[in-house]
Scaffold this motif. Structure first.
Motif, PDB file in Angstrom:
ATOM      1  N   GLU A   1       0.275  12.527 -25.222  1.00 14.80           N
ATOM      2  CA  GLU A   1       1.675  12.754 -24.861  1.00 14.80           C
ATOM      3  C   GLU A   1       2.487  13.167 -26.083  1.00 14.80           C
ATOM      4  OE1 GLU A   1       3.679  10.162 -21.846  1.00 14.80           O
ATOM      5  OE2 GLU A   1       4.879   9.548 -23.594  1.00 14.80           O
ATOM      6  N   GLN A   2       3.397  14.071 -25.860  1.00 13.58           N
ATOM      7  CA  GLN A   2       4.330  14.525 -26.886  1.00 13.58           C
ATOM      8  C   GLN A   2       5.244  13.392 -27.338  1.00 13.58           C
ATOM      9  OE1 GLN A   2       7.132  17.093 -25.043  1.00 13.58           O
ATOM     10  NE2 GLN A   2       8.441  17.336 -26.833  1.00 13.58           N
TER      11      GLN A   2
ATOM     12  N   GLY B   1       0.445  15.393 -11.715  1.00 15.90           N
ATOM     13  CA  GLY B   1       1.438  16.447 -11.882  1.00 15.90           C
ATOM     14  C   GLY B   1       2.163  16.416 -13.210  1.00 15.90           C
ATOM     15  N   ALA B   2       2.026  15.306 -13.959  1.00 19.45           N
ATOM     16  CA  ALA B   2       2.655  15.209 -15.277  1.00 19.45           C
ATOM     17  C   ALA B   2       1.817  15.872 -16.366  1.00 19.45           C
ATOM     18  CB  ALA B   2       2.888  13.745 -15.640  1.00 19.45           C
ATOM     19  N   ILE B   3       0.599  16.300 -16.026  1.00 20.83           N
ATOM     20  CA  ILE B   3      -0.304  16.931 -16.993  1.00 20.83           C
ATOM     21  C   ILE B   3      -0.132  18.439 -16.919  1.00 20.83           C
ATOM     22  CG2 ILE B   3      -2.693  17.178 -17.750  1.00 20.83           C
ATOM     23  CD1 ILE B   3      -1.629  14.326 -17.978  1.00 20.83           C
TER      24      ILE B   3
ATOM     25  N   THR C   1       8.510  16.556 -21.060  1.00 22.53           N
ATOM     26  CA  THR C   1       7.563  15.806 -21.882  1.00 22.53           C
ATOM     27  C   THR C   1       6.198  16.442 -21.702  1.00 22.53           C
ATOM     28  OG1 THR C   1       8.790  13.733 -21.598  1.00 22.53           O
ATOM     29  CG2 THR C   1       6.525  13.565 -22.382  1.00 22.53           C
ATOM     30  N   ARG C   2       5.657  16.964 -22.773  1.00 22.11           N
ATOM     31  CA  ARG C   2       4.356  17.630 -22.687  1.00 22.11           C
ATOM     32  C   ARG C   2       3.237  16.587 -22.718  1.00 22.11           C
ATOM     33  NH1 ARG C   2       7.435  21.109 -26.115  1.00 22.11           N
ATOM     34  NH2 ARG C   2       6.654  20.078 -28.008  1.00 22.11           N
ATOM     35  N   ARG C   3       2.319  16.698 -21.752  1.00 25.26           N
ATOM     36  CA  ARG C   3       1.167  15.799 -21.685  1.00 25.26           C
ATOM     37  C   ARG C   3      -0.098  16.619 -21.436  1.00 25.26           C
ATOM     38  NH1 ARG C   3       4.992  13.140 -18.438  1.00 25.26           N
ATOM     39  NH2 ARG C   3       5.780  11.179 -19.333  1.00 25.26           N
ATOM     40  N   ALA C   4      -1.176  16.189 -22.060  1.00 23.63           N
ATOM     41  CA  ALA C   4      -2.461  16.873 -21.903  1.00 23.63           C
ATOM     42  C   ALA C   4      -3.548  15.845 -21.634  1.00 23.63           C
ATOM     43  CB  ALA C   4      -2.799  17.675 -23.150  1.00 23.63           C
TER      44      ALA C   4
END
Length: 542
Positions: free
Chosen positions: A418-419, A297-299, A398-401
């Protein structure tokens, strides 16, 4: 500030791509939704040496992403003789140039760097040798160093790098696998800075076959109902990596952070050697998430392999859904993209190009639109994923891909990006700064000055202390030199373009002495490394 001990900083990026001579141009093209696959004319194909049999075949795909001036190279800059340059695989020449550019982007002169620099490269088959140099005579001697194995070794030799130098060959996943290998070498203290990426130079010599990897018109329609593959393209992408703690201590720019990564293989649980495996792909994504210590869910964005094939896309999304299943998400929670829809398939460079896109997305907070997506493939169960058809403003704490790259033969790689938190603004500095610029030839020096002036004029918010620090601490001093003394950006631009000016005599004398060949005698700038225009290579046909 507490920093994760196992994080790797992206401190520099470089590349040449279809329709984009550098990384900033690539980003503009992605945001503008530009289709960068080229449709070749018959005259262009004949000039490339494509034969009559292939030209007459209705299945021949006359499209692909191309690089201009592939045969041009600044041999003198790297100390390469004319004969050596002519014998080198163009992929070696391209990767060598972009390795230097990535080091410059990272503010690293390898001759002055206190540590080991490693090189990890992926490269495609040397088609230049096959189509341009090899006569077909079984007694024709092989050109020394022609194979992809020698790309990293060439960089290490020409730039004087003494860390690990190794080729990483896993087909289309080569360059992202090279990033994973480089990151692990950094964590294991096998090197202190690493160059990782890939290169591919190809030509439109492919046929479309039903269910194959190449579409009839060369366009990649990833996740679309009409997807039939894509086109193979030429390109090169290189990233400079450091341990995060070291990067912060050195006042390097940190474009993004690699928090986790994994490499695996599908094994035998698939339909055939060239077929993708759902469980293998799901496993490598789950392992990378676990390595990063983040929940699915953090992505917010997955830059997918996205080959545009019906079977490949369906299996890839199913594998992602399986890897994300432990953290139930609502529909349209995670954007899904593929840079192949813009560039085509860069083969051994594809994964590194995808990673550069993801780094830029987390850095700038924008997810670029996916091209050629009109109707979702009915065989793809998207679950929490959606395909953006316009640029999406990415708002997250925090943007994560995640970035995927899957190679023919089943070697899969996945990286979590990660940003980096923005640095607090600093008070505007006052006073005089010295901006030194140098090159190996007078014309290159002129171009370097004009490029820097244009860059500063287009970036009115850039910190002049950062500019001065990058130029003084992060660039090599060559024989032809110029140095200007300035107080603000407008002065810097005018003086780089040659307008006369006055400045404190002590700094003017110090600048003139440096231009004459002395060591710098001006106070160091209180700034950090930032991206500035790279060295203007003076390429000539080889």
């Amino acid at each position: 500030m507490s920093l994760p001990e196992d994080a790797i900083a992206v401190v520099g990026m470089a590349g040449r791509f279809p329709g984009a001579p550098d990384v900033p141009s690539l980003w503009r093209n992605l945001l503008d939704g530009v289709d960068l696959v080229h449709d070749y004319t018959e005259a262009e194909l004949r000039a490339l040496g494509v034969g009559e049999r292939l030209l007459a075949d209705p299945a021949h795909v006359r499209a692909g992403g191309r690089l201009p001036d592939v045969a041009a190279f600044d041999a003198d800059f790297f100390g390469v003789t004319a004969d050596e340059a002519a014998a080198m695989d163009p992929q070696q020449r391209l990767f060598l140039e972009q390795s230097w550019t990535a080091l410059e982007d990272a503010g690293c002169d390898p001759a002055a760097f206190d540590g080991l620099i490693g090189v990890f490269s992926g490269a495609s088959v040397n088609r230049h040798f096959l189509y341009r140099q090899f006569t077909g005579d079984p007694d024709e001697p092989l050109v020394p160093g022609f194979a992809p194995d020698y790309v990293a070794a060439q960089v290490a030799y020409r730039l004087g790098l003494t860390g690990p130098a190794m080729a990483v060959q896993t087909a289309c996943s080569s360059s992202l696998t090279a990033v994973c290998v480089a990151a692990q070498h950094l964590l294991d203290y096998r090197c202190d800075l690493a160059l990782a990426g890939g290169v591919s130079v190809t030509e439109p010599r492919f046929l479309h076959t039903p269910g194959g990897l190449v579409s009839p018109d060369g366009r990649c329609r990833a996740f679309d109902a009409t997807g039939q593959g894509g086109a193979y393209s030429s390109g090169v992408a290189v990233l400079a990596l450091k341990r995060l703690q070291d990067a912060v201590e050195s006042r390097d720019q940190v474009l993004a952070v690699l928090r986790g990564w994994a490499v695996g293989n599908d094994g035998a649980r698939r339909a055939g050697f060239a077929a993708p495996g759902l469980d293998g792909q799901a496993s490598v994504v789950a392992e990378a998430l676990a390595d990063a210590g983040v929940a699915p869910g953090a992505i917010g964005f997955v830059e997918a392999h996205g080959s545009g094939t019906a079977v490949g896309d369906a299996i890839e999304v199913a594998a992602l859904a399986q890897a994300f299943s432990g953290d139930p998400l609502p529909p349209s929670a995670v954007a899904l993209g593929s840079i192949k829809t813009n560039l085509g398939n860069l083969d051994a460079a594809a994964g590194a190009a995808a990673l550069i896109k993801a780094v830029l997305a987390v850095r700038h907070g924008v997810i670029p639109a996916n091209l050629h997506f009109e109707r979702a493939d009915p065989d793809v169960e998207f679950g929490p994923f959606y395909v953006p058809v316009k640029n999406v403003a990415w708002e997250a704490e925090t943007r994560r891909a995640g970035v995927s790259s899957f190679g023919l033969g089943g070697t899969n790689a996945h990286v979590i990006v990660e940003q980096v938190a923005d640095e607090p603004p600093r008070p505007a500095a006052t006073g005089w700064r010295v901006l030194p610029v140098s090159a190996r030839t007078p014309e290159a020096l002129r171009q370097a000055r004009m490029r820097l002036a244009d860059h500063l004029e287009a970036a009115p918010r850039i910190d002049l202390d950062d500019v001065a620090h990058t130029l003084t601490a992060g660039r090599r001093a060559f024989a032809y030199r110029a140095a200007i003394v300035c107080q603000d950006l407008s002065q810097a631009v005018a003086r780089l373009r040659g307008l006369p000016y006055d400045a404190p005599e002590d700094l003017m004398r110090a600048a003139e002495a440096w231009v004459a060949g002395d060591e710098p005698a001006w106070p160091p700038a209180d700034g950090r490394i930032i991206s500035l225009p790279a060295y203007p290579f003076q390429r000539q046909e080889v």
